[in-house]
Enzyme design. Structure first.
Site, short mmCIF file in Angstrom:
data_model
loop_
_atom_site.label_atom_id
_atom_site.label_comp_id
_atom_site.label_asym_id
_atom_site.label_seq_id
_atom_site.Cartn_x
_atom_site.Cartn_y
_atom_site.Cartn_z
N GLU A 307 -12.55 -17.21 -115.86
CA GLU A 307 -12.40 -16.06 -117.23
C GLU A 307 -12.05 -14.85 -116.75
OE1 GLU A 307 -16.32 -16.13 -119.18
OE2 GLU A 307 -15.60 -17.93 -120.42
N ASP A 381 -20.10 -25.17 -122.55
CA ASP A 381 -20.70 -23.77 -122.28
C ASP A 381 -21.75 -23.70 -123.09
OD1 ASP A 381 -20.84 -21.17 -121.73
OD2 ASP A 381 -18.84 -20.73 -122.34
N GLU A 409 -26.92 -17.25 -127.14
CA GLU A 409 -25.45 -16.83 -127.56
C GLU A 409 -25.22 -17.82 -128.62
OE1 GLU A 409 -22.98 -16.98 -124.19
OE2 GLU A 409 -21.22 -16.67 -125.30
C1 BDP Z 1 -19.85 -17.56 -121.84
C2 BDP Z 1 -20.18 -16.17 -122.29
C3 BDP Z 1 -19.74 -15.04 -121.44
C4 BDP Z 1 -19.94 -15.43 -120.04
C5 BDP Z 1 -19.74 -16.84 -119.46
C6 BDP Z 1 -20.24 -17.12 -118.19
O1 BDP Z 1 -19.69 -16.04 -123.52
O2 BDP Z 1 -20.06 -13.83 -121.92
O3 BDP Z 1 -19.48 -14.54 -119.18
O4 BDP Z 1 -20.10 -17.74 -120.53
O5 BDP Z 1 -21.09 -17.73 -118.16
O6 BDP Z 1 -20.76 -18.23 -122.30
O7 BDP Z 1 -19.65 -16.75 -117.12
#
Ligand code: BDP
Length: 720
Positions: A307, A381, A409
């Site tokens: 990401e 996720d 979340e």
């Molecule tokens: C996702 C979240 C994000 C996190 C990412 C992670 O939306 O905020 O940074 O995972 O785990 O689910 O790195």
């Protein structure tokens, strides 16, 4: 004749009702700050409550950790039994000290070969009949002290206890930024007041340590995985050290998330290539600097090439190259690296669910021995339901640690009740198929028994913030509690943990504990039903992940769009991950894959995760898929209504303040569940062109209405 019968009936009716109604008037309001460590007097009218005598408390040895144990026992005994124990050895005394501390060796207690093990025993010491709490280490004694208090708090009869954690590293991951914002946090700001640290000695930090030690957590990563290099600068290291000083007596080590590009950003180097000697030296110097300030520093957590975060692949290197470079810097200090496997990339056309496995399995056996690869519970996720991650069991030469998300979340933030203990248990008990049946579950990977890992770990993304009740709602505390208990023993029972939590947090009365345990155990399934039934996933609103948005199809990265995951059209719905589709299924061992290969044999809770099916597909109920989907959404909403009813009926057992707080959240949950159902069905109906079946109500609003909703101020959203 009739009269006495009626009178008797009336009396027995009153006898049933009165005790149920009695407590309410006497229960003082609580604000949730004390969590499961309330230590309220034991003289609740419970006939079978066991009242130990604990007239005295004697500590053999002297250390900050033993002092923490003794302080906790004092606090607990005073609260529970109403007496401050004396410090002389008398009959009925509690004695604490390590197994090596005189005079305890004379008692010949045997303990498991585990530095954190403890034992509680009735023994005779110097002619006095006492309760001994001992361990190999002070930390073991501390865990024993909490275990002893828990026995008292739950009203259980005290028996000899021997216990030891099954997993070495039991770690919270705070996704807390240096400015106090908590990514995916729904309970206020970060408890780490970086601005006022290191001078601040917030008593809350000690209470944080107590709460964590009470459930066996022994590590905490203070900052977000999306980290800033600033957290590695000297002023911030001093701040982290101040926190470490407060947590240390409770056996909790501090770790930091490390930004891979720190050598460029802080060190002025032209590169952060892990094979560059100057980069290696920068990390070695940085690590030495950290250990000079925090001598028992735990190590680094790293999110790399994920990401948009920097990582070794930016320089043509592998995850192992990156992890091993940091591991080398930490090695002589005894530190470890937790390298995350949460990776997927926009230019990789492969099913997102496959990408971590594809990248990491070829690296098995190439990681240094102080590296753990940290894997999320599922391959996408933290969704309301996911099959276990195929990496578990597939890297026999690399210690894999679990990453659970305690903060919700994707399951209704802190407002909705969803007991994650039951979710964690579902993952932990899943059979990976990589060994003997019954000895190859995810828990057996994590406890090291399947592959003989000596380094083992479980991490949970924390749900802790500055809210007075720590977690944003009273029921969220259950998820923190369950995480700690399952990290200590991943084979433990989520139901038993839920019952303990209910007793400790609210009431020991069976008439409360049983319905609340049932409510907790079915709560996550309820959320999955009204958000992502039958294996659907990732249908949440963009960025904030609040509420339904299955229609989103215009985000630049394909896998950011909910339509990528459900693939609904006029003919059907679901993600084909079998051989005819992405073949993600082939990443599982044959025994695990076999269960999911055919829609007919697939547990329907995972159906659309693995299969793309016609709307007419006949489900197990005999109903066509479309009808089943609509009715599952509807069942989810009615289960929330049931939860509200149950909670209302439990008013006599809970103080008014907390009862009302929970009731208000349940009302919000009910409204939002209906929103999820209506918006989702309005959308899927527009795609399937089918009428809603009898029993599924007409959505309250038009699809356009749901699509028009915006939430620019939703909490926890890093994109806002
Ligand atoms: C996702 C979240 C994000 C996190 C990412 C992670 O939306 O905020 O940074 O995972 O785990 O689910 O790195």
């Amino acid at each position: 004749m009739l009269r006495p019968v009626l009178t008797r009936l009336l009396i027995s009716l009153m006898a049933c009702l009165l005790p149920a109604l009695a407590p309410a008037a006497t229960l003082a309001d609580e604000d949730g700050y004390d969590l499961w460590l309330r230590y309220i007097p034991l003289e609740q009218p419970l006939a079978d409550t066991y009242r130990p005598q604990a007239t005295a408390l004697v500590t053999y040895g002297d250390s900050p950790t033993l002092k923490a144990a003794s302080d906790e026992l004092h606090r607990g005994l005073k609260g529970l039994l109403g007496q401050t124990p004396a410090s002389t050895l008398t009959d009925g005394a509690i004695v604490i000290g390590t197994i090596a501390q005189a005079p305890i060796p004379t008692l010949n207690i045997t303990l498991p070969d585990n530095p954190e093990a403890y034992a509680i025993r009735k023994v005779t010491l110097n002619g006095k009949s006492v309760t001994l709490i001992t361990g190999h280490s002070d930390q073991g004694v501390l865990y024993g002290a909490f275990a002893y208090l828990k026995t008292l708090q739950t009203g259980a009869r005290l028996t000899d206890v021997t216990d030891a954690p099954r997993v070495k590293l039991r770690v919270l991951n705070h996704w807390d930024n240096l400015d106090g914002f908590v990514e995916r946090g729904y309970s206020g700001a970060s408890i780490w007041d970086w601005w006022r640290l290191p001078d601040l000695k917030d008593p809350r930090y000690t209470d944080y340590a107590r709460a964590n030690a009470s459930i066996g957590i022994n590590g905490t990563v203070l900052n977000n995985v999306n980290s800033k290099a600033d957290s590695l600068t000297l002023p911030y290291l001093h701040k982290a050290a101040a926190v470490a000083d407060i947590l240390r007596p409770y056996g909790i080590k501090v770790y930091l998330s490390a930004r891979f590009s720190a050598p460029i950003e802080l060190g002025g180097l032209p590169t952060s290539d892990p094979l560059d000697p100057a980069v290696q030296k920068w990390w070695q110097d940085k690590t030495a600097e950290i250990y000079a300030i925090i001598p028992d520093f735990g190590g680094f957590l790293v999110k790399a090439n994920s990401e948009g975060q920097p990582g070794p692949q930016d320089f043509g290197r592998t995850h192992a190259d990156g992890a091993n470079m940091l591991a080398a810097a930490l090695k002589s200090h005894g530190g470890i690296v937790m390298w995350r496997a949460f990776v997927y990339s926009h230019d990789n056309p492969a099913d997102r669910a496959k990408q971590a496995y594809d990248e990491f399995v070829p690296l098995d056996g190439t990681f240094a021995d102080n590296v753990l690869v940290q894997v999320k519970n599922g391959a996408i996720d933290f969704q309301p339901r996911e099959p276990f991650h195929p990496l578990f069991g597939a890297m026999p030469k690399t210690p894999l640690m679990m990453e659970f998300q305690i903060t919700k979340e994707y399951l209704g933030f802190a407002t909705h009740i969803a007991y994650m203990g039951e979710y964690f248990e579902e993952t932990l008990r899943a059979d990976t198929g990589h060994g003997k049946i019954g000895a190859a579950t995810v828990a057996h990977v994590l406890d090291g028994s399947l592959h003989g890992y000596t380094l083992t770990g479980i991490a949970g993304v924390a749900n802790i913030g500055t809210d007075r009740n720590w977690s944003g709602s009273d029921f969220e505390q259950a998820n923190w509690y369950a995480f700690g208990r399952l990290a200590w023993n991943p084979h433990d029972s989520a139901r038993a943990i839920a019952a303990d939590w209910a007793k400790l947090t609210f009431s020991r009365d069976d008439r409360f504990v049983t319905p609340v345990t049932d409510l907790l155990m079915s709560s996550r399934e309820t959320v999955a039903d009204y958000m992502t039934p039958l294996g659907l996933h990732h249908l949440m609103g963009t960025s904030h992940h609040y509420g339904p948005a299955p229609w989103i199809n215009d985000l630049p990265q394909p896998e950011w769009n909910p339509v990528y995951y459900h693939k609904a059209d006029r003919d059907g719905i679901g993600f084909d991950r079998t051989q005819t589709g992405s073949d993600a299924l082939s990443q599982y061992a044959p025994r695990a894959a076999a269960k999911w290969a055919n829609p007919k044999t697939t547990d329907e809770r995972y159906l659309l995760w693995f299969h793309h099916l016609s709307w007419d597909h006949k489900t197990r109920s005999g109903r066509p898929l479309w009808d089943e989907l609509a009715l599952t959404y509807t069942r989810g909403t009615s289960k929330v209504t049931d939860m509200r009813r149950t909670w209302d009926s439990l008013r006599p057992f809970v103080d008014a303040r907390r009862h009302q707080a929970v009731a208000q959240n349940l009302k919000i949950q009910e409204t939002e569940a209906v929103w999820w159902r209506d918006a989702s069905l309005a959308y899927f109906r527009s795609v399937s062109h089918r009428p809603l079946p009898a029993g599924a109500p007409e959505p309250a609003h038009s699809l356009e209405h749901y699509q028009s909703l915006r939430f620019p101020y939703a909490p926890g959203d890093p994109g806002r």
